[in-house]
Design an enzyme around this catalytic site. Sequence first.
Site, PDB file in Angstrom:
ATOM      1  CB  THR A 291      29.963  -8.528 -16.622  1.00 12.29           C
ATOM      2  OG1 THR A 291      29.044  -9.452 -16.027  1.00 12.29           O
ATOM      3  CG2 THR A 291      29.181  -7.397 -17.275  1.00 12.29           C
TER       4      THR A 291
ATOM      5  CB  SER B 148      24.786 -10.168 -18.043  1.00 12.07           C
ATOM      6  OG  SER B 148      24.318 -10.394 -16.726  1.00 12.07           O
ATOM      7  CB  CYS B 149      29.041 -13.175 -15.561  1.00  9.66           C
ATOM      8  SG  CYS B 149      29.840 -12.014 -14.434  1.00  9.66           S
ATOM      9  N   PRO B 150      26.731 -14.168 -13.703  1.00 10.52           N
ATOM     10  CG  PRO B 150      26.268 -16.425 -13.364  1.00 10.52           C
ATOM     11  CD  PRO B 150      27.070 -15.500 -14.227  1.00 10.52           C
TER      12      PRO B 150
END
Length: 462
Positions: free
Chosen positions: A17, A9-11
């Site tokens: 991601t 998961s990334c922002p």
Amino acid sequence: MKKLLAVTSCPTGIAHTYMAAESLLKTAEEKGVELKVEKRGALGVEDELTEQEIREAHAIIIAADTDVAEARFAGKPVVKVGVAEGIKNPSGLIEQALAKEAAPQASSTADFASQVDQAKQERGAKRSGPYKHLMTGVSHMLPLVVAGGIIIALSFIFGIHAFEQKGTLAAALMDIGGGAAFALMVPILAGFISFSIADKVGLAPGLVGGMLASKLGAGFIGGIIAGFIAGYTAQWLKKAIKSPKSLEGIKPILIIPVLSTLVVGLLMTYVIGTPVKAIMDGLTHWLMGLNSANAVLLGLLLGAMMAFDMGGPLNKAAYTFAVGLLGDHVYGPMAAVMVAGMTPPLGLWLATLIAKKKFTKEEREAGKVASVMGIAFITEGVIPFAVADPFRVIPATMAGSALAGALSMVFGVTLQAPHGGIFVLMIPNTVGHLLAYTVSIIAGTVLTAIIVSILKKPKETA
């Protein structure tokens, strides 16, 4: 055979991601390891891990910069890193996970409960970093910013001031994008910062604190402050309030929300709101009145930050800064950030064309993909090149992006859409000084390509 699970998961939930997931899956296949990856991206949770899969897994790899509901892994060995590590070091992560000792079977219900509590505490300590909480807020805010910004830009098709005429489609679009989506931006940012810290009990005080920050004119900085105050207050109240079992049920829905909302609300109203508003007003006036020298310095800084870690903390800090100013009608930094974020992948693509002998066939193919990601404002397209040769690629991309950002600022380019790359050019009146915007992108791309071509060695002699 040991089974592994992973979560990425990334922002923004767009590039990191999926790149981390692909990297882990490819490496696991090469090693003959059974692996399933849950991707928590912009579209939501994909390939969600089931309870049975978690029970059967030997260990879990978490490559994430946002909250990923870690409590469900209580009692399981976990390897936890940032999402970029999942892209750069998949082999090492898989080896670490395989080397973990399997969780011992609980001898009793009490023993198992003790293990769960201990695991939660350990993971709670790991995820308590302010950067992670901030990125959780940013990741939930971004869809509102992008949707609102693009819809506002669509209203300009009818003329830059067409929305001022009530009852028109342009006015409706402005109301949807600016009046609704942008109005929710700061409350959602604050709410999910607080949620990341204190879980569900942090959401209400965070949302209220963010709404007060908007109403008081404290902007996104006020929202960030409100989110952290709300979250840490709610978290402290969870631990500090000792209530009889008969009242435990009302603690998370009545006692903590009311008290924490009062604390953050009163602090924002009487202590924090006014001075932060003064800071935001001062920042806005400074940005609006930048002379050429200051504009160049700001553009250089924002540009270099966008390229340094390609979607990492500095990149997100520059982007969040620019996005936050959109609500205050300051559009120059957004343009600088956009052109600076586009040039690294575009520059590497151009380098693969003009210096073919310095790239492998696979890298030249990756260059084509990078070009598409570049025009869409996805800086992460340069990551495969940077991972393979960081000491040559990263300085080149920083130079190109710094030039692009500086040119954009000194030319007075403005951009009212927070995403979309080159595609926002199709919306009339969205970009101010369109020719200068295009020149900035081209200049940054060319400089990146030239420096890469000079620094890299031919593959035959490398």
